[in-house]
Scaffold this motif. Structure first.
Motif, PDB file in Angstrom:
ATOM      1  N   GLU A 155       0.261 -23.044  -3.425  1.00 17.17           N
ATOM      2  CA  GLU A 155      -0.117 -23.825  -4.281  1.00 17.17           C
ATOM      3  C   GLU A 155       1.037 -25.096  -4.177  1.00 17.17           C
ATOM      4  OE1 GLU A 155      -3.121 -23.974  -5.420  1.00 17.17           O
ATOM      5  OE2 GLU A 155      -3.635 -22.242  -4.482  1.00 17.17           O
ATOM      6  N   TRP A 156       2.268 -24.565  -4.576  1.00 17.29           N
ATOM      7  CA  TRP A 156       3.552 -25.646  -4.612  1.00 17.29           C
ATOM      8  C   TRP A 156       3.515 -26.660  -3.612  1.00 17.29           C
ATOM      9  CZ3 TRP A 156       7.851 -26.507  -7.928  1.00 17.29           C
ATOM     10  CH2 TRP A 156       8.798 -27.349  -7.062  1.00 17.29           C
ATOM     11  N   ASN A 157       3.087 -26.162  -2.308  1.00 11.60           N
ATOM     12  CA  ASN A 157       3.172 -26.726  -1.107  1.00 11.60           C
ATOM     13  C   ASN A 157       2.143 -27.712  -0.770  1.00 11.60           C
ATOM     14  OD1 ASN A 157       5.584 -26.656   0.549  1.00 11.60           O
ATOM     15  ND2 ASN A 157       4.925 -25.190   1.640  1.00 11.60           N
ATOM     16  N   GLU A 158       1.024 -27.638  -1.660  1.00 16.25           N
ATOM     17  CA  GLU A 158      -0.193 -28.384  -1.751  1.00 16.25           C
ATOM     18  C   GLU A 158       0.192 -29.674  -2.652  1.00 16.25           C
ATOM     19  OE1 GLU A 158      -3.040 -28.200   0.240  1.00 16.25           O
ATOM     20  OE2 GLU A 158      -1.906 -26.517   0.871  1.00 16.25           O
ATOM     21  N   ARG A 218      10.384 -20.474   3.119  1.00 11.53           N
ATOM     22  CA  ARG A 218      11.497 -21.132   3.955  1.00 11.53           C
ATOM     23  C   ARG A 218      10.762 -22.475   4.690  1.00 11.53           C
ATOM     24  NH1 ARG A 218      13.230 -15.676   5.844  1.00 11.53           N
ATOM     25  NH2 ARG A 218      11.708 -15.908   7.424  1.00 11.53           N
ATOM     26  N   TRP A 219      11.217 -23.406   4.944  1.00 13.03           N
ATOM     27  CA  TRP A 219      10.444 -24.325   5.897  1.00 13.03           C
ATOM     28  C   TRP A 219      11.644 -24.824   6.856  1.00 13.03           C
ATOM     29  CZ3 TRP A 219      12.841 -25.084   1.181  1.00 13.03           C
ATOM     30  CH2 TRP A 219      13.789 -26.049   1.090  1.00 13.03           C
ATOM     31  N   GLU A 220      11.010 -25.561   7.953  1.00 11.88           N
ATOM     32  CA  GLU A 220      11.625 -25.985   9.050  1.00 11.88           C
ATOM     33  C   GLU A 220      10.942 -27.047   9.522  1.00 11.88           C
ATOM     34  OE1 GLU A 220      14.478 -24.695  13.000  1.00 11.88           O
ATOM     35  OE2 GLU A 220      13.513 -23.259  11.707  1.00 11.88           O
ATOM     36  N   GLY A 221      11.576 -28.306   9.617  1.00 16.09           N
ATOM     37  CA  GLY A 221      10.597 -29.365  10.284  1.00 16.09           C
ATOM     38  C   GLY A 221      11.610 -30.644  10.963  1.00 16.09           C
ATOM     39  N   ASN A 222      11.184 -31.616  10.775  1.00 12.79           N
ATOM     40  CA  ASN A 222      11.529 -32.827  11.442  1.00 12.79           C
ATOM     41  C   ASN A 222      12.810 -33.248  10.432  1.00 12.79           C
ATOM     42  OD1 ASN A 222      10.465 -34.338   9.506  1.00 12.79           O
ATOM     43  ND2 ASN A 222       8.821 -35.119  10.628  1.00 12.79           N
ATOM     44  N   ASP A 223      13.597 -34.299  10.807  1.00 14.10           N
ATOM     45  CA  ASP A 223      14.709 -34.977  10.120  1.00 14.10           C
ATOM     46  C   ASP A 223      14.472 -35.453   8.804  1.00 14.10           C
ATOM     47  OD1 ASP A 223      16.255 -34.373  12.351  1.00 14.10           O
ATOM     48  OD2 ASP A 223      16.210 -36.485  12.875  1.00 14.10           O
ATOM     49  N   ASP A 224      13.230 -35.518   8.404  1.00 13.20           N
ATOM     50  CA  ASP A 224      12.681 -36.048   7.018  1.00 13.20           C
ATOM     51  C   ASP A 224      12.710 -34.969   6.042  1.00 13.20           C
ATOM     52  OD1 ASP A 224      12.528 -38.671   7.658  1.00 13.20           O
ATOM     53  OD2 ASP A 224      10.290 -38.395   8.332  1.00 13.20           O
ATOM     54  N   VAL A 225      12.469 -33.567   6.712  1.00  7.67           N
ATOM     55  CA  VAL A 225      12.197 -32.365   5.684  1.00  7.67           C
ATOM     56  C   VAL A 225      13.403 -31.323   6.040  1.00  7.67           C
ATOM     57  CG1 VAL A 225       9.846 -32.662   5.360  1.00  7.67           C
ATOM     58  CG2 VAL A 225      10.660 -31.165   7.143  1.00  7.67           C
ATOM     59  N   GLY A 226      13.952 -31.422   7.094  1.00 10.04           N
ATOM     60  CA  GLY A 226      15.029 -30.286   7.266  1.00 10.04           C
ATOM     61  C   GLY A 226      14.738 -29.102   7.412  1.00 10.04           C
ATOM     62  N   LYS A 227      15.653 -28.190   6.955  1.00  9.47           N
ATOM     63  CA  LYS A 227      15.487 -26.844   6.917  1.00  9.47           C
ATOM     64  C   LYS A 227      16.082 -26.385   5.668  1.00  9.47           C
ATOM     65  CE  LYS A 227      17.000 -22.663   9.720  1.00  9.47           C
ATOM     66  NZ  LYS A 227      17.546 -22.350  11.056  1.00  9.47           N
ATOM     67  N   ASP A 265       3.978 -33.691   3.025  1.00  6.40           N
ATOM     68  CA  ASP A 265       3.287 -34.243   3.775  1.00  6.40           C
ATOM     69  C   ASP A 265       4.125 -35.162   4.855  1.00  6.40           C
ATOM     70  OD1 ASP A 265       0.917 -33.778   2.845  1.00  6.40           O
ATOM     71  OD2 ASP A 265       0.994 -35.797   1.632  1.00  6.40           O
ATOM     72  N   LEU A 266       5.644 -34.871   4.684  1.00  3.25           N
ATOM     73  CA  LEU A 266       6.472 -35.728   5.711  1.00  3.25           C
ATOM     74  C   LEU A 266       6.510 -35.037   7.006  1.00  3.25           C
ATOM     75  CD1 LEU A 266       9.471 -36.005   3.289  1.00  3.25           C
ATOM     76  CD2 LEU A 266       7.732 -37.758   3.937  1.00  3.25           C
ATOM     77  N   ASP A 267       6.023 -33.926   7.200  1.00  2.75           N
ATOM     78  CA  ASP A 267       6.211 -33.360   8.563  1.00  2.75           C
ATOM     79  C   ASP A 267       5.002 -32.441   8.454  1.00  2.75           C
ATOM     80  OD1 ASP A 267       6.147 -32.080  10.877  1.00  2.75           O
ATOM     81  OD2 ASP A 267       8.245 -31.197  10.792  1.00  2.75           O
ATOM     82  N   PRO A 268       3.740 -33.033   9.251  1.00  2.07           N
ATOM     83  CA  PRO A 268       2.536 -31.921   8.996  1.00  2.07           C
ATOM     84  C   PRO A 268       2.853 -30.845   9.972  1.00  2.07           C
ATOM     85  CG  PRO A 268       1.987 -34.353  10.016  1.00  2.07           C
ATOM     86  CD  PRO A 268       3.280 -34.257   9.421  1.00  2.07           C
ATOM     87  N   ASN A 269       3.668 -30.787  10.923  1.00  4.37           N
ATOM     88  CA  ASN A 269       4.132 -29.837  11.890  1.00  4.37           C
ATOM     89  C   ASN A 269       5.253 -28.617  11.634  1.00  4.37           C
ATOM     90  OD1 ASN A 269       1.686 -30.669  13.742  1.00  4.37           O
ATOM     91  ND2 ASN A 269       3.244 -32.443  14.337  1.00  4.37           N
ATOM     92  N   GLN A 270       5.562 -28.810  10.193  1.00  3.90           N
ATOM     93  CA  GLN A 270       6.818 -28.138   9.925  1.00  3.90           C
ATOM     94  C   GLN A 270       6.241 -26.749   9.656  1.00  3.90           C
ATOM     95  OE1 GLN A 270       8.036 -28.352   5.646  1.00  3.90           O
ATOM     96  NE2 GLN A 270       6.458 -30.142   5.441  1.00  3.90           N
ATOM     97  N   THR A 271       7.359 -25.792  10.092  1.00  3.87           N
ATOM     98  CA  THR A 271       6.793 -24.267   9.872  1.00  3.87           C
ATOM     99  C   THR A 271       7.304 -23.968   8.422  1.00  3.87           C
ATOM    100  OG1 THR A 271       7.580 -24.021  12.160  1.00  3.87           O
ATOM    101  CG2 THR A 271       7.514 -21.986  10.972  1.00  3.87           C
TER     102      THR A 271
END
Length: 179
Positions: A55-58, A85-94, A64-70
């Motif tokens: 829910e937090w992630n909603e 855990r998250w991993e994404g583009n330069d806007d969201v990092g890891k 929304d900064l990286d819709p393809n983040q893992t």
């Protein structure tokens, strides 16, 4: 003449670097960012948005900064000890966030950024019931190492993250009052 100019340029550069280092050194040893919003919902309606990381992630302002983040969630993804855990583009990092405690009036998290810059912070969201409304207070705090202090010379952490918190609280209100 050329030697004097070169020495003058080197001297100016040394003074500029020294000034930058001094400015960084006098930055605060810790930071705290806080924003609040009164939401037309009870704490019971809001709390699931804070304690279930799916829910937090909603509603979180960075989702929304990286819709393809893992994104990977613990099982179960809610309650004390739950993490994601998250991993994404330069806007969201890891990074990684874990719920460290849950009570009626407060949910606390440990937040670890791995990339692009390693840092750790403590986050808490307080719920202050006011009848059918709830004042929600979002706080993030942590230590400023020297790199953070250097960054602070150029960027205002409160303004930068505070704007994200305001957007997140607005989205939290929409999520908590939907349906």
């Amino acid at each position: 003449m050329k030697k004097k100019i070169a020495l003058g340029i080197v001297g100016a550069l040394v003074l500029a670097v020294a000034g930058l280092l001094i400015a960084a050194a006098i930055q605060p040893d810790a930071f705290r960012v806080e924003r609040s919003r009164e939401i037309p919902a009870t704490a019971e309606q809001i709390r699931p948005q804070l304690t279930d990381l799916r829910e937090w992630n909603e509603w979180n302002p960075w989702s929304d900064l990286d819709p393809n983040q893992t994104v990977t969630y613990s099982d179960p993804p809610s309650g004390e000890g739950a993490w994601y855990r998250w991993e994404g583009n330069d806007d969201v990092g890891k990074g990684r966030m874990e719920i460290t405690s849950v009570s009626d009036g407060r949910v606390a998290y440990h937040l670890e950024f791995i990339e692009p810059f390693a840092s750790e912070s403590e986050v808490e969201i307080q719920l202050e019931p006011q009848g059918e409304r709830t004042r929600v207070v979002w706080i993030m705090s942590g230590d400023n190492d020297f790199v953070s202090k250097l960054f602070g010379v150029f960027m205002d952490m409160d303004e930068m993250i505070g704007n994200d918190f305001e957007r997140g609280l607005e989205r939290l209100e929409a999520a908590a009052t939907a349906g």
